[in-house]
Design a protein around this motif. Structure first.
Motif, PDB file in Angstrom:
ATOM      1  N   LEU A 164      11.255 -17.000  -1.815  1.00 61.57           N
ATOM      2  CA  LEU A 164      11.105 -18.454  -1.952  1.00 61.57           C
ATOM      3  C   LEU A 164      10.735 -19.090  -0.616  1.00 61.57           C
ATOM      4  O   LEU A 164       9.879 -19.982  -0.558  1.00 61.57           O
ATOM      5  CB  LEU A 164      12.398 -19.059  -2.496  1.00 61.57           C
ATOM      6  CG  LEU A 164      12.708 -18.787  -3.971  1.00 61.57           C
ATOM      7  CD1 LEU A 164      14.106 -19.267  -4.317  1.00 61.57           C
ATOM      8  CD2 LEU A 164      11.675 -19.476  -4.873  1.00 61.57           C
ATOM      9  N   ASP A 165      11.396 -18.643   0.455  1.00 63.42           N
ATOM     10  CA  ASP A 165      11.089 -19.184   1.781  1.00 63.42           C
ATOM     11  C   ASP A 165       9.628 -18.939   2.152  1.00 63.42           C
ATOM     12  O   ASP A 165       8.947 -19.823   2.692  1.00 63.42           O
ATOM     13  CB  ASP A 165      12.002 -18.548   2.841  1.00 63.42           C
ATOM     14  CG  ASP A 165      13.443 -19.031   2.744  1.00 63.42           C
ATOM     15  OD1 ASP A 165      13.672 -20.076   2.110  1.00 63.42           O
ATOM     16  OD2 ASP A 165      14.321 -18.347   3.301  1.00 63.42           O
ATOM     17  N   ALA A 197       7.069 -18.425   0.062  1.00 61.36           N
ATOM     18  CA  ALA A 197       6.193 -19.222  -0.799  1.00 61.36           C
ATOM     19  C   ALA A 197       6.139 -20.673  -0.321  1.00 61.36           C
ATOM     20  O   ALA A 197       5.067 -21.300  -0.321  1.00 61.36           O
ATOM     21  CB  ALA A 197       6.673 -19.145  -2.243  1.00 61.36           C
ATOM     22  N   ARG A 198       7.278 -21.200   0.089  1.00 59.82           N
ATOM     23  CA  ARG A 198       7.305 -22.587   0.558  1.00 59.82           C
ATOM     24  C   ARG A 198       6.563 -22.737   1.873  1.00 59.82           C
ATOM     25  O   ARG A 198       5.850 -23.723   2.087  1.00 59.82           O
ATOM     26  CB  ARG A 198       8.758 -23.035   0.699  1.00 59.82           C
ATOM     27  CG  ARG A 198       9.464 -23.174  -0.640  1.00 59.82           C
ATOM     28  CD  ARG A 198      10.957 -23.223  -0.501  1.00 59.82           C
ATOM     29  NE  ARG A 198      11.606 -23.253  -1.818  1.00 59.82           N
ATOM     30  CZ  ARG A 198      12.899 -22.998  -2.015  1.00 59.82           C
ATOM     31  NH1 ARG A 198      13.676 -22.690  -0.976  1.00 59.82           N
ATOM     32  NH2 ARG A 198      13.402 -23.040  -3.223  1.00 59.82           N
ATOM     33  N   LYS A 199       6.740 -21.767   2.752  1.00 64.71           N
ATOM     34  CA  LYS A 199       6.073 -21.808   4.057  1.00 64.71           C
ATOM     35  C   LYS A 199       4.556 -21.754   3.893  1.00 64.71           C
ATOM     36  O   LYS A 199       3.812 -22.434   4.614  1.00 64.71           O
ATOM     37  CB  LYS A 199       6.556 -20.648   4.918  1.00 64.71           C
ATOM     38  CG  LYS A 199       5.979 -20.648   6.325  1.00 64.71           C
ATOM     39  CD  LYS A 199       6.551 -19.495   7.141  1.00 64.71           C
ATOM     40  CE  LYS A 199       5.974 -19.485   8.553  1.00 64.71           C
ATOM     41  NZ  LYS A 199       6.534 -18.369   9.372  1.00 64.71           N
ATOM     42  N   ASN A 236       3.006 -22.590   1.135  1.00 62.13           N
ATOM     43  CA  ASN A 236       2.642 -23.524   0.070  1.00 62.13           C
ATOM     44  C   ASN A 236       2.001 -22.794  -1.102  1.00 62.13           C
ATOM     45  O   ASN A 236       1.016 -23.236  -1.698  1.00 62.13           O
ATOM     46  CB  ASN A 236       1.696 -24.619   0.589  1.00 62.13           C
ATOM     47  CG  ASN A 236       1.634 -25.806  -0.353  1.00 62.13           C
ATOM     48  OD1 ASN A 236       2.592 -26.097  -1.075  1.00 62.13           O
ATOM     49  ND2 ASN A 236       0.501 -26.496  -0.362  1.00 62.13           N
ATOM     50  N   THR A 296       2.296 -20.686  -4.926  1.00 61.96           N
ATOM     51  CA  THR A 296       3.000 -20.852  -6.189  1.00 61.96           C
ATOM     52  C   THR A 296       3.919 -19.659  -6.428  1.00 61.96           C
ATOM     53  O   THR A 296       3.706 -18.569  -5.907  1.00 61.96           O
ATOM     54  CB  THR A 296       2.005 -20.958  -7.357  1.00 61.96           C
ATOM     55  OG1 THR A 296       1.195 -19.780  -7.386  1.00 61.96           O
ATOM     56  CG2 THR A 296       1.124 -22.182  -7.195  1.00 61.96           C
TER      57      THR A 296
END
Length: 204
Positions: free
Chosen positions: A50-51, A53-55, A57, A59
């Motif tokens: 998750l980290d 993917a967020r970094k 941006n 999906t």
């Protein structure tokens, strides 16, 4: 230094040979060091995914990710509770005392009736699962809960007072496929002091 944003395997509150003969040293080591550690690793892998993917941006398949995360976190948390509500041979077992005993008798009629219902929940769990004694904050009633895997049939908001792991990895070295014999041995190592402490905290 330990990363507080990730899970780590907790130390057991007793030595690996302390629960024998109910749970052998070899069985306990395997369960704690391999299986509990696997849920730690699984949860951390999801957080890192998750980290990332967020970094970036990017999906993520949130349905699949969150389902897997709930499985690993459930396994981690339930095992923590399980280790704590066990006591070394000679220091556990028997029956609860005080307000916990009154609550169990008030709900189930007798302690033996509670044991019967909890045992049946443990023995009849399909595949891999848990039996749990919980507390309903709405009705102020203790309730036996049967949890499938680590994350199915969990009642939201109910405090868990006591759990018994009936996945095969919890007993197979000692009892082979005789789950009922393992459940019977569990009653000799229940740490009722810890269960009572959880009950007091839940009913405040």
């Amino acid at each position: 230094m330990e990363n507080s944003r990730l899970y780590s395997l907790p130390k057991l509150p007793y030595e690996y040979n302390a629960l024998s003969p109910a749970i052998s040293e070899e069985q306990l080591k395997l369960h704690h060091q391999k299986h509990h550690q696997a849920y730690v690793n699984g949860a951390n892998a999801i957080y890192e995914k998750l980290d990332k993917a967020r970094k970036e941006n990017a999906t993520a398949d949130m349905k699949a990710v969150l389902k897997e995360l709930s499985f690993h976190i459930g396994g981690f948390k339930l095992h923590n509770l399980f280790w704590e509500n066990l006591a070394p041979a000679g220091k556990g077992g028997g029956a609860p005392k005080g307000e916990l005993a009154k609550a169990i008798t008030g709900e189930f009629g007798t302690f033996d009736r509670f044991k019967t219902e909890f045992t049946q929940a443990a023995v009849s769990a399909e595949g891999s699962g848990w039996a749990a004694l919980t507390f309903c904050h709405k009705t102020k009633r203790p309730l036996v809960m049967q949890i499938e895997k680590h994350n199915t049939n969990v009642y939201p908001g109910f405090s868990i007072l006591m759990v018994l792991d009936v996945w095969e990895h919890a007993y197979y070295l000692d009892y082979k496929n005789d789950r009922a014999k393992f459940v019977d041995a569990f009653w000799t190592i229940v740490n009722w002091d810890v269960v009572a402490q959880r009950f007091e905290a839940a009913r405040k």
